[in-house]
Design a protein around this motif. Structure first.
Motif, mmCIF file in Angstrom:
data_model
loop_
_atom_site.group_PDB
_atom_site.id
_atom_site.type_symbol
_atom_site.label_atom_id
_atom_site.label_comp_id
_atom_site.label_asym_id
_atom_site.label_seq_id
_atom_site.Cartn_x
_atom_site.Cartn_y
_atom_site.Cartn_z
ATOM 1 N N ALA A 166 0.823 -1.215 0.000
ATOM 2 C CA ALA A 166 0.000 0.000 0.000
ATOM 3 C C ALA A 166 0.854 1.261 0.000
ATOM 4 C CB ALA A 166 -0.933 -0.015 1.211
ATOM 5 N N ALA A 167 2.043 1.172 0.594
ATOM 6 C CA ALA A 167 2.928 2.330 0.662
ATOM 7 C C ALA A 167 3.735 2.511 -0.614
ATOM 8 C CB ALA A 167 3.876 2.186 1.847
ATOM 9 N N GLY A 168 3.626 1.571 -1.548
ATOM 10 C CA GLY A 168 4.418 1.656 -2.782
ATOM 11 C C GLY A 168 5.888 1.369 -2.561
ATOM 12 N N ALA A 169 6.202 0.629 -1.512
ATOM 13 C CA ALA A 169 7.597 0.330 -1.189
ATOM 14 C C ALA A 169 8.184 -0.688 -2.150
ATOM 15 C CB ALA A 169 7.699 -0.203 0.236
ATOM 16 N N ARG A 170 9.490 -0.635 -2.293
ATOM 17 C CA ARG A 170 10.230 -1.692 -2.971
ATOM 18 C C ARG A 170 10.962 -2.507 -1.913
ATOM 19 N NH1 ARG A 170 12.779 2.371 -7.536
ATOM 20 N NH2 ARG A 170 11.112 2.198 -9.076
#
Length: 325
Positions: A166-170
């Motif tokens: 959801a946070a768009g993390a890699r």
């Protein structure tokens, strides 16, 4: 007389009872449950160029790492705490107990550049099971609109997969080789390669952008063509989005610890390492380019992206700017 680590359970009094000078960290931290709890003065730190990763800024809730990877480039940090960069780094983990509020305060004036999470110690090592700092760290970065990459070897990251997605993390899972004999020798506290490959597949299935950090490639130990080929082939089968590769770096503190082991385990290789590395701990450019070129070609063969991904677009402003007229 020094009490040998590993023969007795260490506690905060053992060094004093042994007549030794108390390390600096003992005057700044509380020892609880085997961990040093401290109050961090700074959370966002410069990443040293020798690390070889794309990000220039890093965040680490923990310092030291129970994975005990012999070639870990973060070992020097323990020296500044009055601990040694070898056994102490592996066993005396520093917890930044105020990581989340300190990070939120710093993000208020941060420029939004991409950051790396977990460089001074795996942010999902066993200490995270007790302290659960990462959900707050991820939420703080998400709320600030800062792009970030989590570096880990631990399957505990799956606990936060929904939040990370959801946070768009890699997430970059470190898999440098798939030979278990090498892993047991140089990463004795880390999960095996198969477990990490399965972790990559699980993260991809959970919708998390996941790449493999093929690092560190170990000169004369894990750099043979068949070893590199087997590693890239199995990474491709895991569903990873791409591969970044780094040849082993040996900054001074790491160099001393790694070469001590190398001289004991592979004495015939020690002189070659001395020739291969410069005083800053960087490998010979010719050697590094050759190894990275081989891995890049293997990635093409297996239809994998190679190298650091393109930086994400800059985050949107936190609030609309008011017109002046």
């Amino acid at each position: 007389m020094r009490v040998p680590l590993g023969l007795v359970e260490w506690d905060a009094l053992s060094l004093v009872e042994a007549g030794e000078h108390r390390p600096l960290i003992e005057r700044r931290a509380v020892l609880r449950g085997g961990f040093y709890e401290t109050q961090a003065r700074t959370m966002i730190e410069r990443v040293p160029p020798v690390a070889g990763i794309a990000q220039q800024w890093g965040i680490s809730p923990y310092r030291g790492c129970a994975h005990a990877c012999r070639g870990c480039g973060a070992r020097a940090g323990h020296r500044r705490l009055g601990l040694d960069a070898g056994r102490d780094f592996d066993t005396r983990i520093v917890v930044k107990a105020n990581a989340v509020p300190r990070l939120r305060a710093e993000l208020e004036r941060f420029d939004g550049a991409p950051v790396a999470v977990g460089l001074s110690g795996d942010c999902y090592q066993e200490a995270e099971r007790t302290y659960r700092l990462m959900p707050g760290v991820v939420a703080a970065l998400r709320d600030a609109g800062v792009p970030f990459t989590v570096y880990t070897k631990s399957s505990l990251v799956l606990r936060d997969a929904e939040l990370l997605a959801a946070a768009g993390a890699r997430v970059a899972v470190s898999i440098a080789f798939v030979d278990e004999r090498i892993r047991r020798a140089v990463e004795p506290g880390a999960p095996g390669a198969q477990a990490r490959l399965e972790l990559v597949a699980a993260l991809v299935e959970a919708g998390v952008a996941c790449r493999v950090l093929m690092a560190p490639v170990l000169p004369l130990l894990s750099d043979a063509a068949d070893q590199l080929g087997a590693t890239v082939r199995r990474i491709a089968a895991s569903g990873a989005g791409g591969v970044e590769a780094i040849v082993l770096r040996l900054p001074p503190a790491t160099r001393a610890w790694y070469l001590t082991w190398l001289r004991r385990a592979h004495p015939a290789l020690a002189e070659r390492y001395e020739e291969l590395y410069d005083p800053a701990g960087l490998p010979s450019p010719g050697y590094e380019q050759r190894i990275l070129g081989q891995i890049e070609q293997l990635c093409r063969d297996y239809h994998l992206a190679f190298g650091a991904p393109a930086p994400p677009p800059p985050p949107a402003p936190k609030a609309a700017q008011l017109a002046l007229v």
